[in-house]
Design a protein around this motif. Sequence first.
Motif, PDB file in Angstrom:
ATOM      1  N   GLY A  34       0.829  -1.195   0.000  1.00  0.00           N
ATOM      2  CA  GLY A  34       0.000   0.000   0.000  1.00  0.00           C
ATOM      3  C   GLY A  34       0.864   1.246   0.000  1.00  0.00           C
ATOM      4  O   GLY A  34       1.832   1.327   0.766  1.00  0.00           O
ATOM      5  N   ILE A  35       0.520   2.217  -0.850  1.00  0.00           N
ATOM      6  CA  ILE A  35       1.290   3.458  -0.987  1.00  0.00           C
ATOM      7  C   ILE A  35       0.391   4.643  -0.682  1.00  0.00           C
ATOM      8  O   ILE A  35      -0.732   4.730  -1.197  1.00  0.00           O
ATOM      9  CB  ILE A  35       1.863   3.587  -2.417  1.00  0.00           C
ATOM     10  N   GLU A  36       0.881   5.568   0.142  1.00  0.00           N
ATOM     11  CA  GLU A  36       0.104   6.743   0.536  1.00  0.00           C
ATOM     12  C   GLU A  36       0.935   8.015   0.336  1.00  0.00           C
ATOM     13  O   GLU A  36       2.017   8.155   0.923  1.00  0.00           O
ATOM     14  CB  GLU A  36      -0.312   6.611   2.005  1.00  0.00           C
ATOM     15  N   THR A  37       0.456   8.933  -0.530  1.00  0.00           N
ATOM     16  CA  THR A  37       1.149  10.204  -0.764  1.00  0.00           C
ATOM     17  C   THR A  37       0.144  11.341  -0.932  1.00  0.00           C
ATOM     18  O   THR A  37       0.354  12.244  -1.726  1.00  0.00           O
ATOM     19  CB  THR A  37       2.036  10.137  -2.033  1.00  0.00           C
ATOM     20  N   SER A  38      -0.950  11.312  -0.189  1.00  0.00           N
ATOM     21  CA  SER A  38      -2.018  12.288  -0.431  1.00  0.00           C
ATOM     22  C   SER A  38      -1.675  13.693   0.039  1.00  0.00           C
ATOM     23  O   SER A  38      -2.237  14.669  -0.460  1.00  0.00           O
ATOM     24  CB  SER A  38      -3.316  11.827   0.235  1.00  0.00           C
ATOM     25  N   VAL A  79       6.169  21.767  -2.904  1.00  0.00           N
ATOM     26  CA  VAL A  79       7.248  21.205  -2.083  1.00  0.00           C
ATOM     27  C   VAL A  79       6.925  19.756  -1.713  1.00  0.00           C
ATOM     28  O   VAL A  79       7.794  18.882  -1.738  1.00  0.00           O
ATOM     29  CB  VAL A  79       7.458  22.052  -0.813  1.00  0.00           C
ATOM     30  N   ALA A  80       5.659  19.512  -1.373  1.00  0.00           N
ATOM     31  CA  ALA A  80       5.237  18.155  -1.014  1.00  0.00           C
ATOM     32  C   ALA A  80       5.443  17.190  -2.174  1.00  0.00           C
ATOM     33  O   ALA A  80       5.972  16.088  -2.002  1.00  0.00           O
ATOM     34  CB  ALA A  80       3.775  18.155  -0.581  1.00  0.00           C
ATOM     35  N   SER A  81       5.035  17.594  -3.364  1.00  0.00           N
ATOM     36  CA  SER A  81       5.163  16.720  -4.535  1.00  0.00           C
ATOM     37  C   SER A  81       6.620  16.367  -4.807  1.00  0.00           C
ATOM     38  O   SER A  81       6.954  15.211  -5.072  1.00  0.00           O
ATOM     39  CB  SER A  81       4.555  17.413  -5.763  1.00  0.00           C
ATOM     40  N   ARG A  82       7.482  17.381  -4.728  1.00  0.00           N
ATOM     41  CA  ARG A  82       8.903  17.154  -4.993  1.00  0.00           C
ATOM     42  C   ARG A  82       9.509  16.201  -3.959  1.00  0.00           C
ATOM     43  O   ARG A  82      10.302  15.312  -4.289  1.00  0.00           O
ATOM     44  CB  ARG A  82       9.639  18.494  -4.976  1.00  0.00           C
ATOM     45  N   ALA A  88      -3.222  17.283  -5.613  1.00  0.00           N
ATOM     46  CA  ALA A  88      -3.137  16.660  -6.936  1.00  0.00           C
ATOM     47  C   ALA A  88      -1.737  16.136  -7.252  1.00  0.00           C
ATOM     48  O   ALA A  88      -1.566  14.962  -7.603  1.00  0.00           O
ATOM     49  CB  ALA A  88      -3.581  17.658  -8.007  1.00  0.00           C
ATOM     50  N   GLY A  89      -0.742  16.991  -7.127  1.00  0.00           N
ATOM     51  CA  GLY A  89       0.620  16.572  -7.454  1.00  0.00           C
ATOM     52  C   GLY A  89       1.128  15.473  -6.557  1.00  0.00           C
ATOM     53  O   GLY A  89       1.813  14.544  -7.010  1.00  0.00           O
ATOM     54  N   ALA A  90       0.804  15.563  -5.270  1.00  0.00           N
ATOM     55  CA  ALA A  90       1.233  14.545  -4.310  1.00  0.00           C
ATOM     56  C   ALA A  90       0.594  13.199  -4.626  1.00  0.00           C
ATOM     57  O   ALA A  90       1.259  12.154  -4.631  1.00  0.00           O
ATOM     58  CB  ALA A  90       0.884  14.988  -2.891  1.00  0.00           C
ATOM     59  N   GLY A 119      -6.794   7.744 -12.847  1.00  0.00           N
ATOM     60  CA  GLY A 119      -5.722   8.556 -12.292  1.00  0.00           C
ATOM     61  C   GLY A 119      -5.996   8.981 -10.869  1.00  0.00           C
ATOM     62  O   GLY A 119      -6.684   8.283 -10.116  1.00  0.00           O
ATOM     63  N   ALA A 120      -5.490  10.142 -10.503  1.00  0.00           N
ATOM     64  CA  ALA A 120      -5.704  10.705  -9.172  1.00  0.00           C
ATOM     65  C   ALA A 120      -6.887  11.666  -9.220  1.00  0.00           C
ATOM     66  O   ALA A 120      -7.076  12.378 -10.209  1.00  0.00           O
ATOM     67  CB  ALA A 120      -4.456  11.438  -8.708  1.00  0.00           C
ATOM     68  N   THR A 121      -7.679  11.686  -8.140  1.00  0.00           N
ATOM     69  CA  THR A 121      -8.854  12.560  -8.063  1.00  0.00           C
ATOM     70  C   THR A 121      -8.788  13.349  -6.761  1.00  0.00           C
ATOM     71  O   THR A 121      -9.196  12.864  -5.701  1.00  0.00           O
ATOM     72  CB  THR A 121     -10.165  11.740  -8.115  1.00  0.00           C
ATOM     73  N   PRO A 122      -8.258  14.586  -6.821  1.00  0.00           N
ATOM     74  CA  PRO A 122      -8.072  15.383  -5.587  1.00  0.00           C
ATOM     75  C   PRO A 122      -9.343  15.593  -4.774  1.00  0.00           C
ATOM     76  O   PRO A 122      -9.304  15.627  -3.546  1.00  0.00           O
ATOM     77  CB  PRO A 122      -7.528  16.711  -6.120  1.00  0.00           C
TER      78      PRO A 122
END
Length: 333
Positions: free
Chosen positions: A6-10, A47-50, A86-88, A322-325
């Motif tokens: 499981g991966i979490e990067t929200s 910054v979070a996404s990077r 979104a980016g995260a 994909g991702a849905t913010p």
Amino acid sequence: MTTILGIETSCDETAAAVVVDGLDIRSNVISTQVELHARYGGVVPEVASRAHLESINAVITRALDEAGVSLGELDAVAACHGPGLAGALLVGVSAGKALALVLDVPYVGVHHLEAHLHAAWLEDPSVEMPMAVLLVSGGHTMIVSMEGTGRYRILGQTVDDAAGEAYDKVARALGLGYPGGPVIDRIAKDGDPRAVAFPRPMLNEGLDFSFSGLKTAVMLEIRRNPDRPARDIAASFQAAVVETLVYKLEKAADQIGARTLVLGGGVAANSRLRARVAEVAEKSGRRALLPRHDLCTDNGAMIAAAAHFRLISDGPTSLDDGATPGLILPTIG
């Protein structure tokens, strides 16, 4: 036996975990970005996404190593696909789909809030349904009736600020830094919770919440009485938040006939909130289910756990998804 990564990067934690059969946590690795965002007083999306990009591979590798599991032993890969930044989100979703494609195993997109609901099951899979669950964090504050896997009803939610957001803003006003929740919780232990009679917003108006007015009341108190100790303001503010949250959680439990009170989300680690929920549960003959601290914060174990049950009920998620913010929690009413 089903082994899921499981991966979490929200938001601002890069997390990965290995869970077997939706309940057996083999690893749960969390890399926080608190120090990166502290200088800005809050989470900066770019910054979070990077930071996620820089950490994701190492976090996944460590989760597999700690679990003693190779990539070839994974039966599925899951990632949080919303809600969140979104980016995260895209970092975790991209990593999850890439691994699933390379390994030729199912990919499962998991709803962030549904994952927090499953954190309770990670603590005790035999818990009695329905459960009255208070999900409280920097981005969300709501009460959910959990009647089983995929069967949720939102009974109440915030109409403005989330409780965790209010904590951060009050801490900033008091000059306490970021994140606000832990530091307010810490200094409030030495303060007087009766020093300031802050309002209990919407206390008798259904099960919805509002914290913007309480936040404003704190700001006014700081201006009017600049010499009042920060610990007393923090304690009084926290008392108002916790009393409101717990009162409505108990009211919701009465409404649905729940025998268990459950906490989830980052603010669920708050010491006063945990203590009050435990006290109220004991007095009413209910059970309090309080996830351990690493299951309160955003983590990969809750993603893998929710994915196990979603895989059984719905099958794999399409790799085209994909991702849905702004993803909304699926409910039954």
